[in-house]
Write an enzyme that holds these catalytic residues in place. Structure first.
Site, PDB file in Angstrom:
ATOM      1  N   SER A  31       0.948  -1.397   0.015  1.00 46.49           N
ATOM      2  CA  SER A  31       0.068  -0.045   0.022  1.00 46.49           C
ATOM      3  C   SER A  31       0.872   1.153  -0.106  1.00 46.49           C
ATOM      4  CB  SER A  31      -0.934   0.177   1.312  1.00 46.49           C
ATOM      5  OG  SER A  31      -1.993  -0.768   1.085  1.00 46.49           O
ATOM      6  N   HIS A  62      -3.591   0.529  -5.010  1.00 44.61           N
ATOM      7  CA  HIS A  62      -2.803  -0.455  -5.672  1.00 44.61           C
ATOM      8  C   HIS A  62      -3.135  -0.106  -7.326  1.00 44.61           C
ATOM      9  CE1 HIS A  62      -1.721  -2.898  -2.282  1.00 44.61           C
ATOM     10  NE2 HIS A  62      -2.655  -2.450  -1.643  1.00 44.61           N
ATOM     11  N   HIS A  84      -4.897  -9.535  -1.434  1.00 45.56           N
ATOM     12  CA  HIS A  84      -5.165  -9.799  -0.141  1.00 45.56           C
ATOM     13  C   HIS A  84      -5.955 -11.017   0.412  1.00 45.56           C
ATOM     14  CE1 HIS A  84      -3.684  -5.562  -0.287  1.00 45.56           C
ATOM     15  NE2 HIS A  84      -2.822  -5.884   0.910  1.00 45.56           N
ATOM     16  N   TYR A  86      -8.271 -10.608   2.931  1.00 43.81           N
ATOM     17  CA  TYR A  86      -9.263  -9.852   3.086  1.00 43.81           C
ATOM     18  C   TYR A  86     -10.189  -9.712   2.354  1.00 43.81           C
ATOM     19  CZ  TYR A  86      -6.785  -5.805   2.495  1.00 43.81           C
ATOM     20  OH  TYR A  86      -6.190  -4.657   1.862  1.00 43.81           O
ATOM     21  N   GLU A  87      -9.721  -9.788   0.974  1.00 43.94           N
ATOM     22  CA  GLU A  87     -10.536  -9.233  -0.170  1.00 43.94           C
ATOM     23  C   GLU A  87     -11.544 -10.571  -0.725  1.00 43.94           C
ATOM     24  OE1 GLU A  87      -8.147  -6.727  -3.305  1.00 43.94           O
ATOM     25  OE2 GLU A  87      -6.703  -7.749  -2.086  1.00 43.94           O
ATOM     26  N   ALA A 114       2.925  -2.084   4.468  1.00 43.67           N
ATOM     27  CA  ALA A 114       2.373  -0.905   5.543  1.00 43.67           C
ATOM     28  C   ALA A 114       2.008  -1.540   6.518  1.00 43.67           C
ATOM     29  CB  ALA A 114       1.241   0.051   4.928  1.00 43.67           C
ATOM     30  N   MET A 212      -1.527  -6.861   7.405  1.00 46.48           N
ATOM     31  CA  MET A 212      -2.544  -7.963   6.728  1.00 46.48           C
ATOM     32  C   MET A 212      -2.348  -8.643   5.376  1.00 46.48           C
ATOM     33  SD  MET A 212      -5.961  -5.123   7.015  1.00 46.48           S
ATOM     34  CE  MET A 212      -6.012  -4.239   8.446  1.00 46.48           C
ATOM     35  N   SER A 213      -0.951  -8.675   5.253  1.00 45.05           N
ATOM     36  CA  SER A 213      -0.308  -9.386   4.122  1.00 45.05           C
ATOM     37  C   SER A 213       0.876 -10.061   4.429  1.00 45.05           C
ATOM     38  CB  SER A 213       0.174  -8.216   3.125  1.00 45.05           C
ATOM     39  OG  SER A 213       0.946  -7.406   3.459  1.00 45.05           O
ATOM     40  N   ASN A 236       1.502   3.591  11.241  1.00 45.12           N
ATOM     41  CA  ASN A 236       0.814   4.366  12.369  1.00 45.12           C
ATOM     42  C   ASN A 236       1.287   3.446  13.575  1.00 45.12           C
ATOM     43  OD1 ASN A 236      -1.067   2.038  10.447  1.00 45.12           O
ATOM     44  ND2 ASN A 236      -1.632   1.669  12.768  1.00 45.12           N
ATOM     45  N   HIS A 247      -7.241   4.598   6.994  1.00 43.17           N
ATOM     46  CA  HIS A 247      -6.625   4.138   5.847  1.00 43.17           C
ATOM     47  C   HIS A 247      -5.801   5.372   5.538  1.00 43.17           C
ATOM     48  CE1 HIS A 247      -5.333   1.898   2.604  1.00 43.17           C
ATOM     49  NE2 HIS A 247      -5.565   2.597   1.688  1.00 43.17           N
TER      50      HIS A 247
HETATM   51  N1  HPA Z   1      -2.844  -3.039  11.489  1.00 43.66           N
HETATM   52  C1  HPA Z   1      -2.732  -3.776  10.420  1.00 43.66           C
HETATM   53  N2  HPA Z   1      -2.476  -3.485   9.441  1.00 43.66           N
HETATM   54  C2  HPA Z   1      -1.947  -2.329   9.024  1.00 43.66           C
HETATM   55  C3  HPA Z   1      -1.768  -1.464  10.316  1.00 43.66           C
HETATM   56  C4  HPA Z   1      -2.223  -1.858  11.218  1.00 43.66           C
HETATM   57  O1  HPA Z   1      -2.350  -0.955  12.280  1.00 43.66           O
HETATM   58  N3  HPA Z   1      -1.432  -0.189   9.342  1.00 43.66           N
HETATM   59  C5  HPA Z   1      -1.099  -0.470   8.033  1.00 43.66           C
HETATM   60  N4  HPA Z   1      -1.724  -1.747   7.761  1.00 43.66           N
END
Ligand code: HPA
Length: 272
Positions: A31, A62, A84, A86-87, A114, A212-213, A236, A247
């Site tokens: 991302s 993306h 992903h 989650y998709e 990310a 998440m990847s 973050n 996001h």
């Molecule tokens: N958690 C999960 N996936 C992420 C995060 C997070 O805090 N930040 C960016 N991708």
């Protein structure tokens, strides 16, 4: 139904037909990190939509294309956008491009993402060298019959993230005077961000970052005998460590640190 191996072969042949040959490195750009592909020289760009058996990427931020060419003097094939879990993609789909990379003869993959910072010493904007991961996705992409032509039934994950590659990245970061953090990436399914309680759990279990990847792709890369270098962009602080998560902040942070990120990857690629 066509067998997986046959589909992979057809996909690889299509990509080779576009002039993609002698690739050494696969780059999976997370991302907000896809811009690196714009620096690839003499690029051959192939939209995922045009590639037989290739999935379609749905996430904003993306581009959904492969970019082939040379970067830092190395022949690379970059994925701008990944698939992903989650998709709603099955794990076979999430990891399909890595299988295709292996079929193209690629020996190493650079995976980027990310991630949320769990380690109390991290701040948004840090880059983290992935030393190891925790698969917390509740499944494994290798579940199912094993094709011995691809790899072993019980792959050894003792050194999933190549030690020599990690050392090179450390040396490059030092030369660049870049504060490269290091740690363990813990993969959750998403799409929710974690709860504060889950983040406390993650920290207790030894995670430094969450995302998440990456985990499925790395498992399949190891299965195929590929070397892996992993870099997370800490976008973050994880849940409970800052007021809330969204996001937009993830995208903003990648935007802010993309120059450092690009330089680190390019300079490291040159010495791998
Ligand atoms: N958690 C999960 N996936 C992420 C995060 C997070 O805090 N930040 C960016 N991708």
């Amino acid at each position: 139904m066509i067998e997986l191996q046959e589909k992979i072969q057809q996909t690889a042949e299509f990509i080779q037909g576009k002039g993609v040959t002698d690739v050494e490195f696969g780059l999976i750009l997370g991302s907000g990190l896809g811009e690196l592909a714009e620096e690839i020289q003499e690029p051959v760009v192939i939209s995922y939509n045009d590639i037989p058996h290739f999935p379609v990427s749905t996430v904003v931020g993306h581009a959904g294309q492969l970019v082939y060419g040379s970067l830092s003097g190395r022949k690379v094939l970059a994925m701008q956008g990944r698939f992903h879990y989650y998709e709603g993609n099955p794990m076979e789909t999430v990891t399909y491009p890595v299988r295709v990379m292996a079929a193209l003869g690629i020996h190493s993959v650079v995976v980027t993402n990310a991630a949320g910072g769990v380690n109390l010493d991290f701040t948004p904007g840090n880059l983290m060298l992935i030393q190891d991961h925790i698969n917390f996705m509740g499944t494994n992409p290798l579940i199912g019959p094993n094709d011995e032509n691809m790899g072993p039934r019980f792959p050894d994950m003792s050194a999933a993230y190549d030690g020599a590659y990690q050392e090179k990245a450390r040396e490059v970061a030092k030369k660049l005077e870049l504060d490269l953090k290091e740690g363990v990436y813990m993969g959750f399914t998403g799409p929710t961000y974690e709860t504060p309680a889950e983040i406390r759990m993650a920290r207790t279990l030894g995670a430094d970052a969450v995302g998440m990847s990456t985990v499925p792709e790395v498992i399949v890369a190891v299965h195929n005998g590929m070397n892996v270098l992993g870099i997370s962009c800490i976008t973050n602080l994880a849940a409970g460590m800052q007021a809330n998560l969204n996001h937009e902040e993830v995208v903003e942070t990648t935007e802010r640190v993309k120059e450092d990120f690009k330089t680190l990857i390019k300079e490291t690629l040159a010495v791998l």
